[in-house]
Design a protein around this motif. Structure first.
Motif, PDB file in Angstrom:
ATOM      1  N   LEU A  64     -41.362 -90.555  95.275  1.00  0.00           N
ATOM      2  CA  LEU A  64     -41.623 -89.514  94.269  1.00  0.00           C
ATOM      3  C   LEU A  64     -42.470 -90.263  93.386  1.00  0.00           C
ATOM      4  CD1 LEU A  64     -37.984 -87.898  93.759  1.00  0.00           C
ATOM      5  CD2 LEU A  64     -39.789 -87.095  95.136  1.00  0.00           C
ATOM      6  N   PRO A  65     -43.586 -89.653  92.840  1.00  0.00           N
ATOM      7  CA  PRO A  65     -44.385 -90.124  91.929  1.00  0.00           C
ATOM      8  C   PRO A  65     -43.894 -90.331  90.497  1.00  0.00           C
ATOM      9  CG  PRO A  65     -44.566 -87.966  92.263  1.00  0.00           C
ATOM     10  CD  PRO A  65     -43.716 -88.200  92.926  1.00  0.00           C
ATOM     11  N   SER A  66     -44.256 -91.431  89.793  1.00  0.00           N
ATOM     12  CA  SER A  66     -43.926 -91.598  88.637  1.00  0.00           C
ATOM     13  C   SER A  66     -44.948 -90.930  87.531  1.00  0.00           C
ATOM     14  CB  SER A  66     -43.981 -92.997  88.116  1.00  0.00           C
ATOM     15  OG  SER A  66     -43.215 -93.824  89.008  1.00  0.00           O
ATOM     16  N   THR A  67     -44.373 -89.777  86.944  1.00  0.00           N
ATOM     17  CA  THR A  67     -45.252 -88.560  86.399  1.00  0.00           C
ATOM     18  C   THR A  67     -45.128 -89.059  84.684  1.00  0.00           C
ATOM     19  OG1 THR A  67     -43.575 -87.155  86.377  1.00  0.00           O
ATOM     20  CG2 THR A  67     -45.386 -87.075  88.126  1.00  0.00           C
ATOM     21  N   GLY A  68     -43.905 -89.661  84.446  1.00  0.00           N
ATOM     22  CA  GLY A  68     -43.842 -89.843  82.943  1.00  0.00           C
ATOM     23  C   GLY A  68     -42.883 -88.584  82.434  1.00  0.00           C
ATOM     24  N   LEU A  69     -42.713 -87.390  83.471  1.00  0.00           N
ATOM     25  CA  LEU A  69     -42.097 -86.235  82.939  1.00  0.00           C
ATOM     26  C   LEU A  69     -40.547 -86.385  83.006  1.00  0.00           C
ATOM     27  CD1 LEU A  69     -44.052 -83.541  84.854  1.00  0.00           C
ATOM     28  CD2 LEU A  69     -44.532 -84.261  82.459  1.00  0.00           C
ATOM     29  N   SER A  70     -40.018 -85.772  82.217  1.00  0.00           N
ATOM     30  CA  SER A  70     -38.565 -85.848  82.330  1.00  0.00           C
ATOM     31  C   SER A  70     -37.774 -84.522  82.015  1.00  0.00           C
ATOM     32  CB  SER A  70     -37.715 -87.011  81.505  1.00  0.00           C
ATOM     33  OG  SER A  70     -38.013 -86.709  79.981  1.00  0.00           O
ATOM     34  N   GLY A  71     -36.695 -84.149  82.442  1.00  0.00           N
ATOM     35  CA  GLY A  71     -36.005 -82.847  82.229  1.00  0.00           C
ATOM     36  C   GLY A  71     -34.902 -82.578  83.207  1.00  0.00           C
ATOM     37  N   ARG A  72     -33.930 -81.789  82.982  1.00  0.00           N
ATOM     38  CA  ARG A  72     -32.873 -81.188  83.670  1.00  0.00           C
ATOM     39  C   ARG A  72     -33.239 -79.562  84.134  1.00  0.00           C
ATOM     40  NH1 ARG A  72     -28.376 -81.602  79.684  1.00  0.00           N
ATOM     41  NH2 ARG A  72     -30.024 -80.808  78.549  1.00  0.00           N
ATOM     42  N   VAL A  73     -33.386 -79.235  85.358  1.00  0.00           N
ATOM     43  CA  VAL A  73     -33.404 -78.128  85.949  1.00  0.00           C
ATOM     44  C   VAL A  73     -32.285 -77.603  86.802  1.00  0.00           C
ATOM     45  CG1 VAL A  73     -35.147 -76.432  87.337  1.00  0.00           C
ATOM     46  CG2 VAL A  73     -35.979 -78.334  85.876  1.00  0.00           C
ATOM     47  N   ALA A 164     -19.325 -77.027  84.676  1.00  0.00           N
ATOM     48  CA  ALA A 164     -20.508 -76.341  84.016  1.00  0.00           C
ATOM     49  C   ALA A 164     -21.591 -77.382  84.246  1.00  0.00           C
ATOM     50  CB  ALA A 164     -20.229 -76.339  82.584  1.00  0.00           C
ATOM     51  N   LEU A 165     -22.914 -76.908  84.385  1.00  0.00           N
ATOM     52  CA  LEU A 165     -24.087 -77.561  84.599  1.00  0.00           C
ATOM     53  C   LEU A 165     -24.942 -77.224  83.075  1.00  0.00           C
ATOM     54  CD1 LEU A 165     -24.763 -76.858  88.396  1.00  0.00           C
ATOM     55  CD2 LEU A 165     -23.754 -78.805  87.143  1.00  0.00           C
ATOM     56  N   ALA A 166     -25.576 -78.565  82.514  1.00  0.00           N
ATOM     57  CA  ALA A 166     -26.436 -78.253  81.500  1.00  0.00           C
ATOM     58  C   ALA A 166     -27.745 -78.277  82.034  1.00  0.00           C
ATOM     59  CB  ALA A 166     -26.240 -79.310  80.558  1.00  0.00           C
ATOM     60  N   TYR A 167     -28.855 -77.565  81.537  1.00  0.00           N
ATOM     61  CA  TYR A 167     -30.055 -77.578  81.918  1.00  0.00           C
ATOM     62  C   TYR A 167     -31.085 -77.300  80.669  1.00  0.00           C
ATOM     63  CZ  TYR A 167     -29.940 -72.589  80.739  1.00  0.00           C
ATOM     64  OH  TYR A 167     -29.921 -71.010  80.014  1.00  0.00           O
ATOM     65  N   ASP A 168     -32.278 -77.955  81.164  1.00  0.00           N
ATOM     66  CA  ASP A 168     -33.419 -77.704  79.918  1.00  0.00           C
ATOM     67  C   ASP A 168     -34.073 -76.447  80.386  1.00  0.00           C
ATOM     68  OD1 ASP A 168     -32.961 -80.023  78.476  1.00  0.00           O
ATOM     69  OD2 ASP A 168     -33.776 -81.059  80.188  1.00  0.00           O
ATOM     70  N   LYS A 380     -43.267 -72.451  93.888  1.00  0.00           N
ATOM     71  CA  LYS A 380     -44.355 -73.218  93.739  1.00  0.00           C
ATOM     72  C   LYS A 380     -44.833 -73.083  92.044  1.00  0.00           C
ATOM     73  CE  LYS A 380     -45.624 -74.819  98.442  1.00  0.00           C
ATOM     74  NZ  LYS A 380     -45.124 -73.343  99.053  1.00  0.00           N
ATOM     75  N   VAL A 381     -45.250 -71.898  92.017  1.00  0.00           N
ATOM     76  CA  VAL A 381     -46.055 -71.544  90.799  1.00  0.00           C
ATOM     77  C   VAL A 381     -44.818 -71.873  89.470  1.00  0.00           C
ATOM     78  CG1 VAL A 381     -47.012 -69.710  89.391  1.00  0.00           C
ATOM     79  CG2 VAL A 381     -47.325 -69.788  91.788  1.00  0.00           C
ATOM     80  N   CYS A 382     -43.853 -71.565  89.776  1.00  0.00           N
ATOM     81  CA  CYS A 382     -42.661 -71.684  88.590  1.00  0.00           C
ATOM     82  C   CYS A 382     -42.479 -73.075  88.585  1.00  0.00           C
ATOM     83  CB  CYS A 382     -41.578 -70.957  89.188  1.00  0.00           C
ATOM     84  SG  CYS A 382     -40.083 -71.019  87.889  1.00  0.00           S
ATOM     85  N   ALA A 383     -42.402 -73.872  89.577  1.00  0.00           N
ATOM     86  CA  ALA A 383     -42.076 -75.510  89.630  1.00  0.00           C
ATOM     87  C   ALA A 383     -43.231 -75.898  88.618  1.00  0.00           C
ATOM     88  CB  ALA A 383     -42.174 -76.042  90.856  1.00  0.00           C
ATOM     89  N   ASP A 384     -44.546 -75.366  88.933  1.00  0.00           N
ATOM     90  CA  ASP A 384     -45.761 -76.069  88.295  1.00  0.00           C
ATOM     91  C   ASP A 384     -45.798 -75.550  86.810  1.00  0.00           C
ATOM     92  OD1 ASP A 384     -48.571 -77.373  88.424  1.00  0.00           O
ATOM     93  OD2 ASP A 384     -49.048 -75.206  87.611  1.00  0.00           O
ATOM     94  N   ALA A 385     -45.321 -74.583  86.200  1.00  0.00           N
ATOM     95  CA  ALA A 385     -45.287 -74.151  85.036  1.00  0.00           C
ATOM     96  C   ALA A 385     -44.185 -74.666  84.026  1.00  0.00           C
ATOM     97  CB  ALA A 385     -45.012 -72.519  84.992  1.00  0.00           C
ATOM     98  N   ILE A 386     -43.087 -75.099  84.954  1.00  0.00           N
ATOM     99  CA  ILE A 386     -41.938 -75.791  84.073  1.00  0.00           C
ATOM    100  C   ILE A 386     -42.366 -77.227  83.887  1.00  0.00           C
ATOM    101  CG2 ILE A 386     -39.647 -76.703  84.513  1.00  0.00           C
ATOM    102  CD1 ILE A 386     -38.825 -74.301  86.225  1.00  0.00           C
ATOM    103  N   LEU A 387     -43.082 -77.905  85.132  1.00  0.00           N
ATOM    104  CA  LEU A 387     -43.593 -79.358  84.623  1.00  0.00           C
ATOM    105  C   LEU A 387     -44.456 -79.385  83.587  1.00  0.00           C
ATOM    106  CD1 LEU A 387     -43.611 -80.253  88.367  1.00  0.00           C
ATOM    107  CD2 LEU A 387     -41.746 -80.888  86.840  1.00  0.00           C
ATOM    108  N   ARG A 388     -45.356 -78.362  83.632  1.00  0.00           N
ATOM    109  CA  ARG A 388     -46.378 -78.396  82.611  1.00  0.00           C
ATOM    110  C   ARG A 388     -45.710 -78.234  81.172  1.00  0.00           C
ATOM    111  NH1 ARG A 388     -51.723 -76.538  83.788  1.00  0.00           N
ATOM    112  NH2 ARG A 388     -52.213 -76.843  86.009  1.00  0.00           N
ATOM    113  N   ALA A 389     -44.553 -77.524  81.192  1.00  0.00           N
ATOM    114  CA  ALA A 389     -43.874 -77.383  79.708  1.00  0.00           C
ATOM    115  C   ALA A 389     -43.224 -78.621  79.448  1.00  0.00           C
ATOM    116  CB  ALA A 389     -42.809 -76.275  80.191  1.00  0.00           C
ATOM    117  N   PHE A 390     -42.704 -79.536  80.524  1.00  0.00           N
ATOM    118  CA  PHE A 390     -42.161 -80.671  80.101  1.00  0.00           C
ATOM    119  C   PHE A 390     -43.074 -81.667  79.738  1.00  0.00           C
ATOM    120  CE2 PHE A 390     -38.347 -80.373  83.523  1.00  0.00           C
ATOM    121  CZ  PHE A 390     -37.747 -79.548  82.450  1.00  0.00           C
TER     122      PHE A 390
END
Length: 464
Positions: A64-73, A164-168, A380-390
């Motif tokens: 997996l790439p090292s993008t510097g992004l982080s978050g819980r989905v 329970a599962l926490a999410y961003d 894919k469109v949704c995944a891209d939008a979430i990563l952009r938001a992160f």
């Protein structure tokens, strides 16, 4: 996110979305001019490579790439949309993005190609896809279970197990639920016993094999009645395809039988040329098509359909009920379009009711068809939008999706349909691109062969 990371993420997303969306169908439909050997200017082929056209059992981990992004989905629902979203969140987002996929079933059973189970040409087992590769290759956390509650303020979901599962960010992709309650569904089918006697088989699985058994038990000169709900419903060409396949099987195995199609819509909703020809010519004398039909009720004790075109006695009744968004969406109060579909921001698929929750696939209320191929695209469109938001960025302002499918017209021949949708900033919605709706000029055996290749490519790209 720095500028280079943003550009790399955007380029990777563009290549893979084009490869999976355009290439797999375009390479098999050269007349469309959207596949083959074209590249994006960097020597990257839009068409999927040979390995992607053959289902793979590779389980080796992907770097997996090292993008510097982080978050819980947390992704709820492991169908075409949910699986694609989970995969690409990790593949594009990298190791810092945690993805948990919640799905009640141990495997996904494809609705695509399931009509061939009715003719005995496929088995349900051949349509099942496990989640092992998503776990082992991309490091997705897999939870088998049900979500019973969503807390959008605390940003957590509660599982039926009590955990329970926490999410961003939360992605809901539960597919559809069939409407049976009195006053909304088909009169006469409110009970579980009636539904077993008259299966919809519109969710591939036990009902599909049950309907197959009913068809094979039909006598010569029997009657098969298929009812089609008013749109929107899952897979627009699917009911007409089913009518054709059942008609062809009956011609070969139960001489003198007929297929009666009772359509609630004003006319055929997809591949009009193809299915009109199929009903009027290819299966003439077997198929009987009626549009604008109102169902007054179904009596399962006498196997009689009471409709606006009369009362019809049948050996088999295949009644497809109206749909709405999956229960996790409606229970959370997100189905604000008449209690059936969820309104979303069509750049990101974020709910217009609750921030941080995205609804994709069949449950989303958009003009795009409710179908497996488009579900993969929305993931894919949704995944891209979430990563952009992160990364502190806005969604891609100009997403484009492609809907494509093949439709068997006989047990040996098929047609195809493709359409392109693009974001319209004036309406803030995805809209069909002018002149992009195309269907095959004629059914043939080559299309039937390519149908299998297209299906294998799509499923491999989603689940491998």
């Amino acid at each position: 996110m720095d500028k280079n990371t943003e550009e790399n993420l955007q380029r990777t997303r563009r290549r893979l979305l084009q490869a999976a969306g355009w290439g797999s169908i375009g390479a098999l439909l050269p007349a469309l001019g959207c596949g083959g050997g074209s590249t994006d200017g960097d020597g990257v082929s839009f068409a999927m490579g040979r390995s992607a056209r053959t289902p793979t059992t590779t389980t080796s981990a992907t770097t997996l790439p090292s993008t510097g992004l982080s978050g819980r989905v947390v992704v709820v629902g492991g169908g075409m949309a949910g699986a694609a979203a989970a995969k690409y969140l990790r593949l594009w987002g990298g190791s810092g993005v945690s993805v948990t996929l919640v799905e009640r079933s141990a495997s996904y059973t494809s609705n695509i190609m399931s009509n061939l189970v009715l003719t005995g040409q496929r088995t349900i087992g051949s349509l099942q896809y496990k989640y092992d590769s998503l776990v082992s290759r991309y490091g997705i956390n897999r939870v088998q279970g049900d979500v019973v509650a969503i807390d959008p303020l605390a940003r957590k979901v509660t599982l039926a197990s009590g955990g329970a599962l926490a999410y961003d960010r939360l992605v809901l992709a539960p597919g559809v639920e069939f409407i049976y309650e009195q006053g909304v569904g088909i009169p006469g089918l409110e009970s579980a016993a009636a539904q077993a006697r008259v299966p919809h088989a519109w969710q591939a699985g036990a009902q599909t094999t049950a309907l197959r058994s009913q068809i094979t038990a039909m006598p010569r000169g029997g009657v098969f009645v298929l009812t089609i709900p008013a749109k929107p419903y899952r897979c627009p060409p699917g009911p007409y395809e089913r009518a054709c396949l059942v008609a062809d099987w009956l011609k070969k195995n139960r001489a003198g039988s007929k297929v009666v199609i009772l359509d609630a819509n004003p006319g055929i909703t997809a591949e009009v040329h193809t299915f009109t020809d199929a009903f009027m010519n290819v299966h003439a004398g077997v198929t009987e098509y009626h549009a604008n039909v109102t169902l007054n009720g179904i009596d399962t004790s006498t196997m009689t359909v009471d409709s606006s075109v009369g009362r019809i006695r049948a050996n088999v009744i295949n009644a497809i009920p109206p749909h709405r968004a999956g229960r996790v969406v409606t229970a959370a109060g997100l189905a604000d379009q008449g209690g059936r579909w969820a309104s979303v921001d069509q750049l990101s698929y974020e709910s217009k009711v609750a921030a941080g929750i995205h609804v994709i696939g069949d449950s989303a209320g958009t003009a795009q068809p409710k179908a497996g191929h488009i579900g993969n695209q929305l993931g894919k469109v949704c995944a891209d939008a979430i990563l952009r938001a992160f990364g502190g960025l806005s969604p891609d302002p100009a997403p484009v999706t492609n809907s494509a499918c093949y439709s068997p017209i006989t047990m040996e021949t098929a047609s195809w349909l493709t359409a392109v949708f693009a974001y319209d900033p004036d309406t803030q919605a995805m809209a069909a691109v002018a002149d992009s709706f195309r269907e095959a000029a004629a059914r043939d055996g080559g299309n039937f062969s390519n149908m299998g290749k297209w299906f294998n490519a799509l499923m491999s790209e989603t689940f491998s």
